[in-house]
Design a protein around this motif. Structure first.
Motif, mmCIF file in Angstrom:
data_model
loop_
_atom_site.group_PDB
_atom_site.id
_atom_site.type_symbol
_atom_site.label_atom_id
_atom_site.label_comp_id
_atom_site.label_asym_id
_atom_site.label_seq_id
_atom_site.Cartn_x
_atom_site.Cartn_y
_atom_site.Cartn_z
ATOM 1 N N HIS A 171 0.814 -1.215 0.000
ATOM 2 C CA HIS A 171 0.000 0.000 0.000
ATOM 3 C C HIS A 171 0.853 1.273 0.000
ATOM 4 O O HIS A 171 0.342 2.352 -0.275
ATOM 5 N N GLN A 172 2.158 1.151 0.295
ATOM 6 C CA GLN A 172 3.048 2.305 0.151
ATOM 7 C C GLN A 172 3.902 2.205 -1.104
ATOM 8 O O GLN A 172 4.785 3.032 -1.333
ATOM 9 N N GLY A 178 -3.356 6.380 1.074
ATOM 10 C CA GLY A 178 -3.250 6.915 -0.278
ATOM 11 C C GLY A 178 -3.663 5.864 -1.287
ATOM 12 O O GLY A 178 -3.805 4.681 -0.959
ATOM 13 N N ASN A 179 -3.903 6.290 -2.524
ATOM 14 C CA ASN A 179 -4.318 5.387 -3.596
ATOM 15 C C ASN A 179 -5.536 4.558 -3.196
ATOM 16 O O ASN A 179 -5.688 3.408 -3.610
ATOM 17 N N TYR A 231 2.305 8.558 -1.731
ATOM 18 C CA TYR A 231 1.262 8.058 -2.608
ATOM 19 C C TYR A 231 1.009 9.019 -3.767
ATOM 20 O O TYR A 231 1.023 10.235 -3.607
#
Length: 485
Positions: free
Chosen positions: A221-222, A346-347, A401
């Motif tokens: 996720h990063q 983020g994202n 992100y």
């Protein structure tokens, strides 16, 4: 009241009785660690019990966004509502995310609690709260590692208060323990003040998948650099007898073990061997019962069944949960989200749309259908939650992100319930216009845990006892009102 649990060894020495136990286990070809991992401390109250059901608790580590899933705010400002659009479910008046279409079709089987709240925004705190059902941090809490003063996890409580079936523990955790990529072992997953001998039974079925994310769509996720290990790997523990140990030879070993134990009982009639007897029965059941062994082999299921769930960590985990429920495990906790995969700072929109929602929507829907077809849905409560929700306002962390996301938010989250007598097509509680705080019928983690315990038939006055014979009551609130039919 539940009778006091057997006392535990107070000193790290090994007496003659423990040597005999260890020798007996060795006769079976099992190690002490194998048996310890399978330990199930079972007890029950003398009062009449309601019908016992099963529970599958799906935990989405990282924190599911309520705005993108079950509590959308399409009329809010752009900075609140996000990119996703709501769709109608099969229940008039209830809408959920457009990226959960299969669950939308099955709303007659599920209910939502949109107002669960607690006061913590940190991952470790949130995990401890939502895996133990206790809102306050215990004395000595350490967010970096589990502590012996932590509250016990659901699985440990259930193991201590619900009688297992088929000589199996009454609770299990699959497919792995939550361990952050940094090496931090997340608190809330263990027995804590109950003692390590009551740590939950963890079936490590994803040990060979070393990376984070939602296999087979692994992602970080990063978006740090890493390399996937290859095809999704999901293997059940090796429960076969050793090649040299046939069923006949196992029987002879058990006969010999009986002789050893008969002599032990003659010398130590006052000794408590009930716990070890249960451990041995569990180990024997795992080794000799074809039905039990099959529950661990998801790849032996028909291909169409595996395809319905999804041939990935999400699907195989829920398929194994169904199989374990069938052979008598009362509660199965399913950890979905390695390395806090649902942590969408983020994202958030591409991650949910492309990586997280598709396998979850598919697998949970398949679980509902499968349980219904097998006549198990009415007796199996499905609960799905994370450690917290996400902030009402969309934010941007450009350093990490490319696209925006939402931060941690303990003030409110949506919790999904299905089967197990749930009033389908029901929504309990609501949030304010921006989805930031409960507007009515707020619920606490204690209410959620009481709902789980009540579904399992645990008596309202049940307690477990410490090694000092101190009672610890199981319930700390009432079950969620209006949830069950």
């Amino acid at each position: 009241m539940i009778p006091p649990a057997p006392s535990l060894l107070k000193h790290p020495t090994v007496n003659r009785r423990e040597m005999l136990r260890a020798g007996g286990i060795g006769l079976m070809g099992l190690s002490m660690s194998d048996v310890t991992a399978l330990r199930a401390q079972a007890a029950h109250t003398g009062a009449p019990q309601p019908p016992v059901k099963s529970v599958i608790y799906i935990f989405l580590s990282g924190g599911l966004s309520q705005h993108e899933s079950f509590d959308m705010k399409p009329e809010a400002a752009d900075t609140i509502r996000g990119e996703f659009r709501p769709i109608d479910t099969a229940t008039p008046g209830i809408q959920i995310s457009e990226h959960l279409p299969l669950l939308a079709q099955r709303s007659r089987h599920w209910a939502l609690v949109r107002s669960l709240t607690h006061g913590h925004n940190e991952h470790s705190n949130g995990h401890h709260i939502m895996l133990t059902g206790r809102s306050e941090m215990p004395r000595g809490f350490n967010p970096s590692k589990p502590m012996p003063t932590d509250d016990p996890t659901f699985a440990s409580i259930v193991s201590a208060t619900v009688q297992g079936k088929n000589h199996l523990p009454s609770a299990a955790v699959i497919p792995e323990t939550f361990i952050h990529a940094s090496g931090r072992v997340i608190p809330g997953q263990f027995a804590g003040i109950m003692g390590p001998q009551r740590d939950p039974w963890v079936i490590d079925a994803a040990a060979k998948c070393k990376k984070c994310g939602a296999c087979p769509n692994c992602f970080d996720h990063q978006q740090r650099d890493w390399e996937h290990t290859g095809d999704p790997v999901f293997e059940s523990p090796n429960l076969r007898l050793p090649d040299q140990l046939t069923s006949q030879r196992l029987g002879r070993r058990l006969d010999l073990m009986q002789i050893v134990e008969d002599g032990q009982r003659h010398l130590d009639r006052a000794a408590d061997v009930a716990a070890m007897d249960r451990n041995r029965q569990t180990a024997i059941s795992l080794l000799t019962s074809g039905k039990v062994r099959k529950a661990f082999d998801v790849h032996a299921e028909p291909d169409e069944v595996q395809e319905a769930y999804g041939k990935n960590r999400f699907g195989w985990s829920l398929l194994m949960a169904r199989s374990l429920i069938e052979v008598g495990v009362g509660m199965v906790q399913v950890n979905l989200g390695r390395n806090e995969s649902w942590d969408t700072h983020g994202n958030i929109f591409p991650h949910l749309k492309n990586h997280l929602f598709p396998p979850t929507d598919r697998a949970v829907s398949a679980l509902i259908d499968d349980l219904e077809q097998r006549g198990l849905l009415d007796s199996t409560l499905i609960v799905m939650a994370g450690e917290f929700g996400r902030t009402p306002k969309i934010s941007r962390l450009a350093r990490f992100y490319k696209y925006p996301g939402r931060d941690h938010w303990g003030a409110v989250q949506s919790v999904f319930f299905a089967g197990g007598g749930v009033r389908g097509g029901t929504v309990i509680g609501s949030t304010d216009s921006i989805g930031g705080y409960p507007q009515d019928l707020p619920q606490r983690p204690e209410n959620m845990s009481a709902t789980i315990y009540d579904a399992l038939g645990i008596h309202r006055e049940a307690a477990w006892y410490s090694s000092l014979n101190r009672p610890h009551f199981v319930y700390h609130a009432d079950p969620i009102a209006g949830l069950m039919g």
